[in-house]
Write a protein that holds these residues in place. Structure first.
Motif, short mmCIF file in Angstrom:
data_model
loop_
_atom_site.label_atom_id
_atom_site.label_comp_id
_atom_site.label_asym_id
_atom_site.label_seq_id
_atom_site.Cartn_x
_atom_site.Cartn_y
_atom_site.Cartn_z
N THR A 114 0.81 -1.22 0.00
CA THR A 114 0.00 0.00 0.00
C THR A 114 0.84 1.27 0.00
O THR A 114 0.32 2.35 -0.26
N GLN A 115 2.14 1.15 0.27
CA GLN A 115 3.00 2.31 0.36
C GLN A 115 3.63 2.71 -0.97
O GLN A 115 4.31 3.73 -1.05
N THR A 116 3.45 1.91 -2.00
CA THR A 116 4.08 2.20 -3.28
C THR A 116 3.12 1.88 -4.42
O THR A 116 2.28 0.98 -4.29
N ASP A 117 3.24 2.62 -5.52
CA ASP A 117 2.39 2.34 -6.67
C ASP A 117 2.86 1.11 -7.44
O ASP A 117 2.06 0.42 -8.08
N GLN A 118 4.16 0.85 -7.41
CA GLN A 118 4.73 -0.26 -8.16
C GLN A 118 5.81 -0.94 -7.34
O GLN A 118 6.52 -0.28 -6.58
N CYS A 119 5.94 -2.24 -7.53
CA CYS A 119 7.02 -2.97 -6.86
C CYS A 119 7.19 -4.34 -7.48
O CYS A 119 6.38 -4.79 -8.29
N VAL A 120 8.28 -4.98 -7.07
CA VAL A 120 8.61 -6.33 -7.51
C VAL A 120 8.75 -7.19 -6.26
O VAL A 120 9.33 -6.75 -5.26
N LEU A 121 8.21 -8.40 -6.30
CA LEU A 121 8.35 -9.34 -5.20
C LEU A 121 9.03 -10.60 -5.72
O LEU A 121 8.54 -11.24 -6.65
#
Length: 110
Positions: free
Chosen positions: A15-22
């Motif tokens: 919820t803290q970022t618009d985009q990310c990679v896991l």
């Protein structure tokens, strides 16, 4: 790459970022160990965070994301999964999808 140690922590980061990679790995996984440095090396080239989780240590996350194998690389935009690479991750395909994710971030989706 930042480590995720609980499902709650993952939900908060998402919820803290618009985009990310896991990047999802498991214990005693030679494919995971071989792929991780390749994915981690890409982090400096992109403007969004990369996270790593051990599915053996956080089984709730694996269950919530319907992860049945490892390694898995997931790309997220606005808290939604856009792309999933499981087990075999062609690096050229991953880079292409990462570039698409950058473009999604540069477009106003109203």
């Amino acid at each position: 790459m930042q480590d995720i140690t609980s499902f709650e922590q993952w939900q908060e980061r998402l919820t803290q970022t618009d985009q990310c990679v896991l990047f999802v790995k498991t214990d005693h996984c030679s494919v995971c160990d071989g792929l991780y440095p390749q994915v981690a090396a890409l982090e400096s080239e992109y403007p969004f965070p990369f996270y790593r989780v051990n599915a053996s240590a956080v089984p709730e996350l694996a269950g919530q994301l319907s992860l049945f194998t490892a390694p898995v690389v997931l790309l997220f935009h606005e808290q939604k999964e856009l792309t999933r690479f499981a087990r075999i991750v062609p690096m050229n395909d991953l880079k292409k999808r990462l570039e698409e994710l950058v473009q999604w971030g540069n477009v106003d989706h109203e």
